[in-house]
Enzyme design. Sequence first.
Site, PDB file in Angstrom:
ATOM      1  N   ARG A   1       9.325  -7.680   9.040  1.00  0.00           N
ATOM      2  CA  ARG A   1       9.548  -6.244   8.994  1.00  0.00           C
ATOM      3  C   ARG A   1      10.743  -5.912   9.869  1.00  0.00           C
ATOM      4  O   ARG A   1      10.895  -6.471  10.955  1.00  0.00           O
ATOM      5  CB  ARG A   1       8.317  -5.503   9.514  1.00  0.00           C
TER       6      ARG A   1
ATOM      7  N   CYS B   1       0.896 -20.211 -18.674  1.00  0.00           N
ATOM      8  CA  CYS B   1       0.099 -20.181 -17.441  1.00  0.00           C
ATOM      9  C   CYS B   1      -1.336 -19.850 -17.825  1.00  0.00           C
ATOM     10  O   CYS B   1      -1.629 -18.747 -18.269  1.00  0.00           O
ATOM     11  CB  CYS B   1       0.647 -19.130 -16.482  1.00  0.00           C
TER      12      CYS B   1
ATOM     13  N   CYS C   1      -4.445 -22.199  -9.666  1.00  0.00           N
ATOM     14  CA  CYS C   1      -3.802 -23.518  -9.554  1.00  0.00           C
ATOM     15  C   CYS C   1      -2.436 -23.419  -8.898  1.00  0.00           C
ATOM     16  O   CYS C   1      -1.808 -24.437  -8.629  1.00  0.00           O
ATOM     17  CB  CYS C   1      -3.736 -24.227 -10.896  1.00  0.00           C
TER      18      CYS C   1
ATOM     19  N   LYS D   1      -0.994  -0.620  12.428  1.00  0.00           N
ATOM     20  CA  LYS D   1      -2.144  -0.394  11.561  1.00  0.00           C
ATOM     21  C   LYS D   1      -3.166  -1.516  11.629  1.00  0.00           C
ATOM     22  O   LYS D   1      -4.265  -1.379  11.126  1.00  0.00           O
ATOM     23  CB  LYS D   1      -1.678  -0.214  10.114  1.00  0.00           C
TER      24      LYS D   1
ATOM     25  N   HIS E   1       0.440   4.361   1.537  1.00  0.00           N
ATOM     26  CA  HIS E   1      -0.334   5.158   2.488  1.00  0.00           C
ATOM     27  C   HIS E   1      -0.114   6.628   2.175  1.00  0.00           C
ATOM     28  O   HIS E   1       0.985   7.032   1.799  1.00  0.00           O
ATOM     29  CB  HIS E   1       0.146   4.893   3.919  1.00  0.00           C
TER      30      HIS E   1
ATOM     31  N   SER F   1       6.910  -0.309   8.286  1.00  0.00           N
ATOM     32  CA  SER F   1       5.805   0.498   7.774  1.00  0.00           C
ATOM     33  C   SER F   1       5.920   1.938   8.273  1.00  0.00           C
ATOM     34  O   SER F   1       6.229   2.151   9.439  1.00  0.00           O
ATOM     35  CB  SER F   1       4.475  -0.087   8.254  1.00  0.00           C
TER      36      SER F   1
ATOM     37  N   ILE G   1       0.839  -1.202   0.000  1.00  0.00           N
ATOM     38  CA  ILE G   1       0.000   0.000   0.000  1.00  0.00           C
ATOM     39  C   ILE G   1       0.875   1.253   0.000  1.00  0.00           C
ATOM     40  O   ILE G   1       1.886   1.307   0.699  1.00  0.00           O
ATOM     41  CB  ILE G   1      -0.890   0.047   1.263  1.00  0.00           C
TER      42      ILE G   1
ATOM     43  N   ILE H   1      13.513   0.306   8.313  1.00  0.00           N
ATOM     44  CA  ILE H   1      12.492   0.784   7.370  1.00  0.00           C
ATOM     45  C   ILE H   1      11.304  -0.184   7.435  1.00  0.00           C
ATOM     46  O   ILE H   1      11.129  -1.020   6.554  1.00  0.00           O
ATOM     47  CB  ILE H   1      13.065   0.899   5.944  1.00  0.00           C
TER      48      ILE H   1
END
Lengths: 417, 481
Positions: free
Chosen positions: B310, B398, B435, B249, B49, B336, B47, B334
Amino acid sequence: MRKVDCVIVGGGSAGMSCAVAIARFGIKDILMIEREKELGGILNQCIHHGFGLHIYKKECTGPEFAQLLIESVKKYHIDIKLDTTVINITEGKKVTYVNEDEGVVEVQAKAIVMACGCMERSRGMISIPGDRCGNVLTAGTAQRYLNIDGYMCGKRVFILGSGDIGLIMARRMTLEGAKVLGVAEIMPYSNGLSRNIVQCLEDFNIPLYLNTTVTRIIGHPRLERIELSSVDENLRPIKDSEWSVAVDCLLLSIGLLPDTSLLNKLNVERDPQTRSVAVNEAFEMSLSGFFACGNVLQVHDLVDDVYLEAEVCGREVARYLHDGFVDEEMVHVCAGENVAHVVPQRLRKENMQDDCRFSFRVKKPMRDCILRIRSGENILREVKKRVMLPAEMEKLDLEKSMLMGAKDLVFEVKEDV
Amino acid sequence: MEDIIIIGGGIIGSLIAYNCSKYHCNVLLLEKENDIANKATMANSAIIHAGYDPDDYSLKAEMNIRGARKYPSLCRELKVDFKQIGSLVLAVNENEVHTLERLHNQAKKRGIKTQLIGRDELLTLEENISDNVIKALYCKQTGIVTPWKIAIAAMETAMSNQCKCELNQEVRDIVAEEDGFTVKTQDHTYRAKIVINCAGIYADKINEMVTHKKDFNILPRKGEYFVLSKNASNFVKHVIYPAPTKKGKGVLVVPTVHGNILLGPSASKQKDREDNSTSESGLAYVREKVEKIVKNVPYQEIIHSFSGLRASCASNDFIIEESSVKNFINVAAIDSPGLASAPAIAEKVVNDYVLTRLNLSKRMFFAHRVKNVVINECSTDEKERYIEHNPKYGRIICRCEQVSEGEIIDCIRRKCGARSIVAVKKRVRPGMGKCQGGFCEPLVVKILAKELGISPSEVDYNEKGSPVLVCESKGVHHEKG
């Protein structure tokens, strides 16, 4: 844009059997699309024997069965595209396929048959915790690596799930020199055919652990060990029942899922019980002119059953193309007590040609039980059964005359008291 | 002697390499894994943010706000996806409503547009919101990306502009010398004027090699996630957050760029820096917590679960500074909103510590990235043209994600190319579908073997030494490659 009478998606056992039936009933303009370089589908990697006992009255290997079908297909003028993938299907029956020679091609069909089989459930779908090494793979993938590509994916193997492909692979890998340390099944009973339990496990002294599942995958960068646990009646792992085995490969044989992804964008009725589309007695979906047969419709145990189902489907496709069907109200067919699903899910009395074959499975192993088909309170048929197993698809033919008066049908199985 | 050695090829290291490659200088990036972007960059919420959440006056706030603003143009430059889908932070009680109000005010101060909306309006945006939710903070700016694709695209472009990258090189020792540093890996010795430490979970260990002090301590914090198949893509349309707490979060519901949905992460501290296994308890925690904000969760569409570590730090802020040893730069802790901050962090590092120390001139002819062919995203005409040019784009490998052989070959042959099954999956997606590679993995192995000139039994799944196949079967003779 090219126009054809019928496009068949998939050139495996279902596709080929269906194609032959359609052609035999006088339809000439058939296009069959197969993504592999050869016809045959998964049969080509099933090099064990046991196929064709009902259809060809002899015991074939998968490739032999496929070859017999291919020879039948060749008798008719069926346009076959190999190494070609269908990438889109519209409700208006436009089929888009792609291959190296022609690029992207759109075809307008009058009827479409989905015969594109199923896929194996993967580790991710059952969220086995642990490390994410590459040596955890589905049994069918391992089968392909071994029988088509010629490579072994492990020397010390454990198998989770007692589905038939897992059992077959237990024997196959043993014959190739691997040590198969066991098969774990979370249920209190096996999910494979009895003959495979005997011929693939017992004959090779491979233990089957019931009520057991894999609760952790350990190894970095390669698989080193798996942790197994017993499960309680709710299938939850029991604490402190863990034990571990050193392995270099874990095969999963935890079920098959019909591959209906090409139909995702279409507004077509589905059956959450088969996890596929719902069809009527002609194997036609809720969208007129769309048909399905074989493992894309419901997962079969035996290719012979696929063959027969696809043959009926093909006959009906031909009838649809010649005369069309009559519009009429549908009778709903439901899975009642102890029944996991029934195919077909709908019935049109006027359109019924003759007897209708129903396929279904029980939810749990049952002994000395009664299979009952009823319409409201009215019992149409009762059959006493000594044993019914979830691993074995049941088939039952009901006569057209009997169904004429029926309202919605319920299939149920009860213990015989 | 290199001008700069970057240790660690996550999104931070890759973007620093990319920014440096815009100048005439010798840059070498060392990565201990078998691919770029294989750790935290590969396993996070993906994300961007907007930046209203981090505490005032923190580096996190500054970097997040600036980083988020840079994303649209950065992604255009790198020809990768950026989708501004917006986010909703949900409150289920009055306390949480206060939290939303605080965030709303904080956003206003920071120039980020947000909007407090009631339940009725919320339900017009999202159907599957839990019955307890009473209010939401709506932020249209929030975006989603595919983090590893950004890192790979950045590294690829850097390499097109003379940057070097060595995979499978684990830094074992660093010696500070008069005119620079000697960096030793298990195989080689390198020298550089400036060393930038972007080693993620090992950043404290790398720092210690130079300063010989425990200046900071990285605490691995595991986050576990579920992935839902594309069949569930209508479940939510925005990033859905619970009201944040001191702990973080919380468990989110996040649409991905390709139409999957992520549920997660959990958050558990651990000592082990290598163990990124999933756990029964962690996955159960995700299921429990996600129910707080959404209902009708399509669990039957779960196709994968994963976890990432993290690189957290007790001070709960980024460390972007020169260490006590001159020209040894730490870019550490580093966690979130590290992804959202990455472009700003990379810019700050290059501006503050590279350009001020080395007299560099801008590269006159900077080779921009040429977008890779993605057949599935092409119009019929485009597909036709590509297949005519190279028939391999017409052979689908694929079926779930409709990836062609041509795309797979491209991603192996490109700069910063794929060397493993997972590396191919990261770049062009075979195996990301329902799959999970059951059908296409054997085909991908064959293509990798052919392209790399090795036997299929030597093709790694992910890390070096992780082949799927162990040997040939009896009596089969293969041609090598």
